[in-house]
Design an enzyme around this catalytic site. Structure first.
Site, short mmCIF file in Angstrom:
data_model
loop_
_atom_site.label_atom_id
_atom_site.label_comp_id
_atom_site.label_asym_id
_atom_site.label_seq_id
_atom_site.Cartn_x
_atom_site.Cartn_y
_atom_site.Cartn_z
N SER A 1 -9.23 3.08 11.18
CA SER A 1 -9.41 4.22 10.72
C SER A 1 -10.60 4.86 11.41
O SER A 1 -10.71 5.19 12.44
CB SER A 1 -9.20 4.18 9.23
OG SER A 1 -9.06 5.57 8.60
N HIS B 1 -1.14 4.02 5.59
CA HIS B 1 -2.57 3.96 5.90
C HIS B 1 -3.25 2.37 5.97
O HIS B 1 -3.83 1.99 6.72
CB HIS B 1 -3.35 4.78 5.52
CG HIS B 1 -5.03 4.63 6.15
ND1 HIS B 1 -4.89 5.35 7.49
CD2 HIS B 1 -5.94 4.50 5.57
CE1 HIS B 1 -6.13 5.11 7.69
NE2 HIS B 1 -6.87 4.90 6.61
N ASP C 1 1.82 6.84 7.36
CA ASP C 1 0.41 6.97 7.07
C ASP C 1 0.00 8.59 7.04
O ASP C 1 0.33 9.15 7.59
CB ASP C 1 -0.45 6.40 8.35
CG ASP C 1 -1.77 6.19 7.97
OD1 ASP C 1 -2.30 7.19 7.20
OD2 ASP C 1 -2.54 5.79 8.64
#
Length: 187
Positions: free
Chosen positions: A35, A156, A121
């Site tokens: 991320s 995610h 995501d």
């Protein structure tokens, strides 16, 4: 406007490990981030691609400006206080200066990379790592592997099932170890 300190510090630590302490060599140094940590890895690779042998970028936030400018994406408008709003010129210019997507070095030799994404995501859309992988493949002189793995059922946070998580972790480590030359792939 001090986000780039993160990248500079990361590069300094890598140089310290390689040059000052001589604990490793660039070909055997790996890095991994997920991320916003993927942003760290992407920006650091653009800054000093020669320092690393392999990188794993999990759901990497690598198209900073395109994502942060879209207030409809979850978390973006809420992050403007920390990151700055790219609708303002000073923040736009600053983000463009470090955004991995916009700073790939055409003449650089990038390390082997594994980029992962989740089709569902809502935070880092799957096209960010896809665009970054395609850009590196297209404009660099890298003869290293740039692999993209998109999980068609993940979001995610990837696998919520313990066994699926372990299988994904094994895949990441298998890529890492094979690219470092520590184990050979099975035919």
């Amino acid at each position: 406007l001090c986000k780039t300190n993160t990248f500079d510090d990361f590069i300094d630590v890598a140089r310290w490990l390689v040059n000052d302490k001589k604990l490793t060599i660039p070909e055997k140094l790996s890095c991994e981030g997920r991320s916003a940590g993927g942003l760290l890895i992407g920006a650091s690779l653009n800054q000093s691609p020669e320092l690393f042998g392999v990188a794993i970028l999990g759901v990497p936030f690598v198209d900073v400006v395109s994502t942060m400018i879209d207030a409809s994406i979850p978390l973006t408008a809420g992050e403007w206080e920390e990151w700055g709003c790219p609708n303002e010129e000073k923040f736009f210019d600053y983000m463009m200066s470090y955004c991995p997507m916009h700073n790939v070095q055409a003449s650089a030799k990038y390390p082997s990379m594994l980029l992962t994404a989740g089709l569902n995501d809502p935070r880092v859309q799957y096209w960010e790592p896809a665009k970054f992988a395609a850009t590196i493949r297209h404009i660099t002189s890298a003869d290293s592997i740039v692999a993209l793995k998109i999980d068609m059922a993940a979001g995610h946070f990837s696998a919520s099932d313990r066994y699926k998580y372990l299988k994904e972790l094994a895949f990441d480590y298998a890529f890492l170890l094979s690219q470092l030359g520590i184990v050979e792939g099975r035919d």
